[in-house]
Design an enzyme around this catalytic site. Structure first.
Site, PDB file in Angstrom:
ATOM      1  N   GLU A  56      38.758   3.893  43.613  1.00 18.83           N
ATOM      2  CA  GLU A  56      37.394   4.365  43.320  1.00 18.83           C
ATOM      3  C   GLU A  56      36.478   3.191  42.973  1.00 18.83           C
ATOM      4  O   GLU A  56      36.838   2.311  42.167  1.00 18.83           O
ATOM      5  CB  GLU A  56      37.418   5.362  42.152  1.00 18.83           C
ATOM      6  CG  GLU A  56      36.013   5.867  41.805  1.00 18.83           C
ATOM      7  CD  GLU A  56      35.981   7.094  40.901  1.00 18.83           C
ATOM      8  OE1 GLU A  56      37.045   7.629  40.559  1.00 18.83           O
ATOM      9  OE2 GLU A  56      34.854   7.506  40.549  1.00 18.83           O
TER      10      GLU A  56
ATOM     11  N   ASP B   9      39.573  15.758  36.897  1.00 17.87           N
ATOM     12  CA  ASP B   9      38.984  15.936  35.568  1.00 17.87           C
ATOM     13  C   ASP B   9      37.458  15.828  35.643  1.00 17.87           C
ATOM     14  O   ASP B   9      36.759  16.042  34.655  1.00 17.87           O
ATOM     15  CB  ASP B   9      39.591  14.967  34.537  1.00 17.87           C
ATOM     16  CG  ASP B   9      39.347  13.511  34.884  1.00 17.87           C
ATOM     17  OD1 ASP B   9      38.844  13.226  35.986  1.00 17.87           O
ATOM     18  OD2 ASP B   9      39.670  12.642  34.037  1.00 17.87           O
ATOM     19  N   SER B  10      36.938  15.533  36.837  1.00 10.07           N
ATOM     20  CA  SER B  10      35.482  15.612  37.061  1.00 10.07           C
ATOM     21  C   SER B  10      35.007  17.045  36.817  1.00 10.07           C
ATOM     22  O   SER B  10      33.810  17.307  36.681  1.00 10.07           O
ATOM     23  CB  SER B  10      35.137  15.184  38.490  1.00 10.07           C
ATOM     24  OG  SER B  10      35.943  15.877  39.424  1.00 10.07           O
TER      25      SER B  10
ATOM     26  N   GLU C  87      45.230   7.787  35.821  1.00 14.07           N
ATOM     27  CA  GLU C  87      44.365   6.615  35.987  1.00 14.07           C
ATOM     28  C   GLU C  87      45.039   5.371  35.419  1.00 14.07           C
ATOM     29  O   GLU C  87      45.697   5.444  34.373  1.00 14.07           O
ATOM     30  CB  GLU C  87      43.012   6.849  35.286  1.00 14.07           C
ATOM     31  CG  GLU C  87      42.186   7.921  35.967  1.00 14.07           C
ATOM     32  CD  GLU C  87      40.770   8.044  35.392  1.00 14.07           C
ATOM     33  OE1 GLU C  87      40.367   7.202  34.579  1.00 14.07           O
ATOM     34  OE2 GLU C  87      40.089   9.006  35.779  1.00 14.07           O
TER      35      GLU C  87
END
Ligand code: KIV
Length: 327
Positions: free
Chosen positions: A201, A63-64, A134
């Site tokens: 991350e 989704d970056s 996430e």
């Protein structure tokens, strides 16, 4: 545009048909054999093809995409339909790598039914093999339901960009004992839920190393140090295409921004100075047609009937009459 069909083009590696297809099982084997796993993001067909041909194991339509390609400020705005559009394009460029699609913010937060239906769309319409979600402990039940629907899931914990407003910015997570404990609980919950990999991350290297050794699931780090089972980076980051100072963990492997800027400037200069297109870049008439046209032109009667700006040219051509009028 110029179009190339599958099969390569000089200067680029061609598809290696014999290369093994990467599956979720391959990731576990890699972890057991201590073979580092490679992953890059891709958002479109050409980058997907290049990444796949280079032998990268996993391709993530992250989704970056929101910031890297669509120019949004953060990942929160990107929609299911936008993601799906890009997953489909990437799918068409990938043969060997495992294809992961990121579930965007809002696509799995409302209720389990809509989460399942969105995950299913990525597989059915987009051709994704894995969906990424996430969150750790709090997503474990949902992740189990998605896996029960035969959809492999990748976990993602630590600095989870969809939680930017809750975290109060993009901050490294797990820097104190409480944070480390939560990360451990998250990793174990995902491991037990049966995810195929866990993206770690923005966490300290030491914490990522402990998680990696504690869980059976392969860990894929981004800003989590070298002890993870694999590494992922954003394609646009490694190429300097993000228009922002890079995060500490980004290594830039090429300056595509400079390359593109120069190519565009050169094109502009060539057009302005009439250097482009040249004769070799132009289409030509077949010989016989050209000869016919030359004859016709040598016989042409040019009649100029001036009325205001109107000009009329009449050409007699061997096989009939061509009237070319500009009025
Ligand atoms: O969206 C993304 O690119 C990601 C990677 C950074 C893991 O989630």
């Amino acid at each position: 545009m110029s179009i190339t069909t599958a099969g390569g083009r000089s200067g680029l590696p061609s598809y290696d048909e014999a290369r093994q297809k990467i599956t979720t099982a391959s990731l576990r084997e890699r972890k057991l054999r201590h073979e580092p796993i490679t992953c890059l993001t891709a958002y479109d067909y050409p980058s997907a093809r290049l990444i796949d041909q280079a032998g990268i194991d996993m391709i993530l339509v992250g989704d970056s995409l929101a910031q890297a390609v669509l120019g949004y400020e953060n990942t929160l705005s990107v929609t299911m339909d936008e993601m799906l559009h890009h997953v489909k394009a990437v799918r068409r460029g990938v043969k060997h790598a495992l294809l992961l699609a990121d579930m965007p913010y809002g696509s799995y937060h409302v209720d389990a039914e809509s989460a399942l239906s969105n995950a299913t769309r990525f597989v059915k319409e987009g051709g994704a093999e894995v969906v990424k979600i996430e969150g750790g402990e709090k997503r474990a039940d949902l992740i189990r339901r998605i896996i029960d629907a035969e959809i492999p899931v990748a976990g993602h914990i630590g600095l989870t960009p969809q939680s930017v407003n809750v975290m109060g910015g993009y901050k490294v997570q797990g820097k104190n004992l409480r944070g480390i404990e939560q990360l451990m609980r998250d990793a174990v919950a995902l491991d037990r839920a049966g995810v195929c990999c866990i993206v770690l991350e923005g966490i300290p290297r030491e914490v990522a190393a402990i998680i990696t050794s504690e869980v059976e699931t392969p860990t894929i780090g981004i800003g989590a140090g070298p002890e993870c089972d694999g590494q992922v980076l954003v394609f646009h980051d490694i190429l300097n295409l993000t228009f922002a100072p890079p995060a500490k963990f980004v290594r830039r492997y090429a300056d595509a921004a400079a390359l593109i800027a120069k190519a565009v400037q050169d094109f502009k200069a060539d057009v302005k100075s009439l250097q482009y297109p040249g004769d070799a870049e132009s289409y030509h008439l077949p010989k016989e047609t050209k000869a016919g046209l030359d004859t016709a032109q040598s016989r042409k009667k040019v009649t100029r009937e001036k009325s205001g700006n109107a000009v009329e040219l009449n050409f007699d051509i061997a096989q009939g009459k061509l009237r070319h009028g500009v009025n």
